[in-house]
Design a protein around this motif. Structure first.
Motif, PDB file in Angstrom:
ATOM      1  N   THR A 175      -0.905  27.510  52.379  1.00 16.92           N
ATOM      2  CA  THR A 175      -0.993  26.331  53.086  1.00 16.92           C
ATOM      3  C   THR A 175      -0.005  26.389  54.271  1.00 16.92           C
ATOM      4  O   THR A 175       0.085  25.420  55.244  1.00 16.92           O
ATOM      5  CB  THR A 175       0.253  25.212  52.141  1.00 16.92           C
ATOM      6  N   SER A 176       0.476  27.719  54.854  1.00 16.80           N
ATOM      7  CA  SER A 176       0.985  27.655  56.143  1.00 16.80           C
ATOM      8  C   SER A 176       0.466  29.150  56.803  1.00 16.80           C
ATOM      9  O   SER A 176       1.490  29.689  57.353  1.00 16.80           O
ATOM     10  CB  SER A 176       2.484  27.503  56.030  1.00 16.80           C
ATOM     11  N   ASN A 183      -6.374  23.565  57.422  1.00 18.09           N
ATOM     12  CA  ASN A 183      -4.888  23.834  57.358  1.00 18.09           C
ATOM     13  C   ASN A 183      -4.547  24.957  56.143  1.00 18.09           C
ATOM     14  O   ASN A 183      -3.538  25.249  56.262  1.00 18.09           O
ATOM     15  CB  ASN A 183      -4.147  22.480  56.849  1.00 18.09           C
ATOM     16  N   GLU A 184      -5.638  25.132  55.287  1.00 21.13           N
ATOM     17  CA  GLU A 184      -5.435  25.990  54.254  1.00 21.13           C
ATOM     18  C   GLU A 184      -6.483  27.102  54.200  1.00 21.13           C
ATOM     19  O   GLU A 184      -7.541  27.166  54.611  1.00 21.13           O
ATOM     20  CB  GLU A 184      -5.744  25.181  52.881  1.00 21.13           C
ATOM     21  N   ALA A 208       3.993  33.346  54.857  1.00 22.49           N
ATOM     22  CA  ALA A 208       2.905  32.288  54.557  1.00 22.49           C
ATOM     23  C   ALA A 208       3.324  31.678  53.340  1.00 22.49           C
ATOM     24  O   ALA A 208       3.549  32.399  51.993  1.00 22.49           O
ATOM     25  CB  ALA A 208       1.494  32.742  54.780  1.00 22.49           C
ATOM     26  N   ASN A 209       3.429  30.485  52.890  1.00 22.65           N
ATOM     27  CA  ASN A 209       3.618  29.741  51.775  1.00 22.65           C
ATOM     28  C   ASN A 209       2.394  29.605  50.987  1.00 22.65           C
ATOM     29  O   ASN A 209       1.133  29.311  51.803  1.00 22.65           O
ATOM     30  CB  ASN A 209       4.211  28.441  51.687  1.00 22.65           C
TER      31      ASN A 209
END
Length: 394
Positions: free
Chosen positions: A319-320, A344-345, A240-241
């Protein structure tokens, strides 16, 4: 400042399930009539979750109007404690008018109950009563531009929550629906808390009846109780970023004493949130940053550990991240599965393990968020976001 822990909020509190019907228009009866308030006040001082002026709550009215679904209402000074309890023993607690969820105690594998939220009660700065922090709270801001004559520029955050409805039954699930609205700017936010046998959820539904779009910024912020970050792990976030960001401050944040006041990145993020009551840097911090010419620094990365040890102090916005992951605590031999919808976050904060085990700073902060990229809600439309805390320990 004297500090005690909020076991008083743990045993008698209940939550209800979220409503699914969309809101199509905002009318003058969105807020319950003022007959649910009483002009009389209590003579004792209360723990308060926020120092926001509001009419005294008529607990007798709430008990008469909304009891019978596994919920009960207790006066606590100027506030009201709403307790939700299921037949299997699981209980949850929230407070009005702050909307703060102070406790979630589900049934565990060993047959007893265990508190999964972390809440503290501290003496107020003015020496009057106490201030409740932690738990699960909402920290959001709605902004809109004046695109036409009908719509002015707005910036509004919900602060006072009214009880709108209670439903469900103690043999399966309970749902409590709170509402906060800005009728002048045609915005309504519902907060629907649902207690099930193995989970509690916080759902927000935002209705925009303006003829122009809204931008939503903020987070559902939850403090999960752990024995110590040393024994805690985030499972399932590999690849995950993320961005490294300082701790998010809200009115209900439990703030560790080792926050670096000269950290320009900390100041920058506090400034981002200060306009809507999520923390305000003092003038000394502003002057120090201006003097040094420091700027907010962004550090970006990709999670390389699927079993992330939370022993060090960290503050990240993913963020992902996957929609579901787990916080595992080896010290308490339990875990919490965290899920989200709409957002989304994902925000994660750990105060680090250099604090006392099972103490005031033994928590992991989780937030389903829209902080780096606001959510746009179109004109005459509705948006929904949910945080789920699932107990897999039955």
């Amino acid at each position: 400042m004297a500090t005690v822990y909020s076991s008083i909020f743990s045993s008698n509190i209940i939550h209800l399930q979220p409503a699914t019907n969309p809101i199509t228009k905002i009318t003058s009866n969105l807020i319950p009539p003022h007959n649910n308030f009483n002009a009389s006040t209590r003579n004792f001082q209360l723990p308060r979750a926020a120092s926001i002026p509001h009419p005294p709550i008529n607990v007798d009215y709430l008990e008469t109007e909304f009891s019978g679904h596994g919920t009960s209402f207790t006066s606590l000074g100027e506030s009201c404690v709403v307790r939700m309890g299921l037949d299997n023993g699981s209980v949850a607690t929230l407070m009005l008018p702050s909307g703060l969820i102070t406790s979630y105690k589900p049934r565990m594998w060993h047959g007893g109950l265990q508190e999964l939220l972390h809440t503290s009660v501290s003496e107020g700065d003015d020496g009057r009563g106490a201030v409740i922090r932690g738990g699960v709270s909402l920290a959001f801001r709605c902004e809109g531009g004046g695109d036409d004559e009908e719509n002015e520029v707005i910036s509004w955050s919900p602060t006072i929550w009214n009880l709108r409805n209670v439903g469900g039954s103690p043999d399966e699930s309970i749902q409590v629906e709170l509402i906060s609205s800005n009728s002048e700017d045609k915005i309504e936010i519902k907060h629907i808390v649902t207690l099930k046998e193995d989970a509690i959820s916080s759902e927000i539904v935002i209705t925009n009846l303006r003829s122009s779009s809204l931008r939503l910024t903020g987070s559902i912020i939850g403090h999960l109780a752990v024995s110590t970050p040393e024994a805690s792990y985030a499972v399932g976030l590999e690849r995950a970023n993320y961005f490294v960001k300082p701790q998010i401050f809200s009115k209900f944040s439990i703030i560790p004493p080792d926050i670096n006041k000269n950290d320009s990145r900390q100041l920058g993020f506090k400034r981002l949130l200060s306009d809507w009551g999520l923390g305000s840097p003092n003038q000394d911090m502003k002057d120090e940053t201006a003097k040094n010419g420091e700027e907010d620094e962004e550090i970006e990365g990709e999670e390389d550990d699927n079993y992330k040890h939370l022993t060090e102090k960290l503050s990240l916005i993913y963020t992902s991240a996957p929609r579901n992951f787990t916080i595992m605590d080896r010290g308490k031999r339990n875990s919490v599965a965290v899920g989200r919808e709409g957002f989304n976050e994902l925000y994660i904060f750990s105060p680090g393990s250099n604090h006392k085990s099972y103490g005031k700073y033994s928590y992991i902060c989780i937030g389903q968020a829209a902080l780096l990229k606001p959510i746009t809600i179109g004109p005459h439309s509705e948006w929904r976001g949910v945080q789920h805390l699932h107990n897999p320990n039955l």
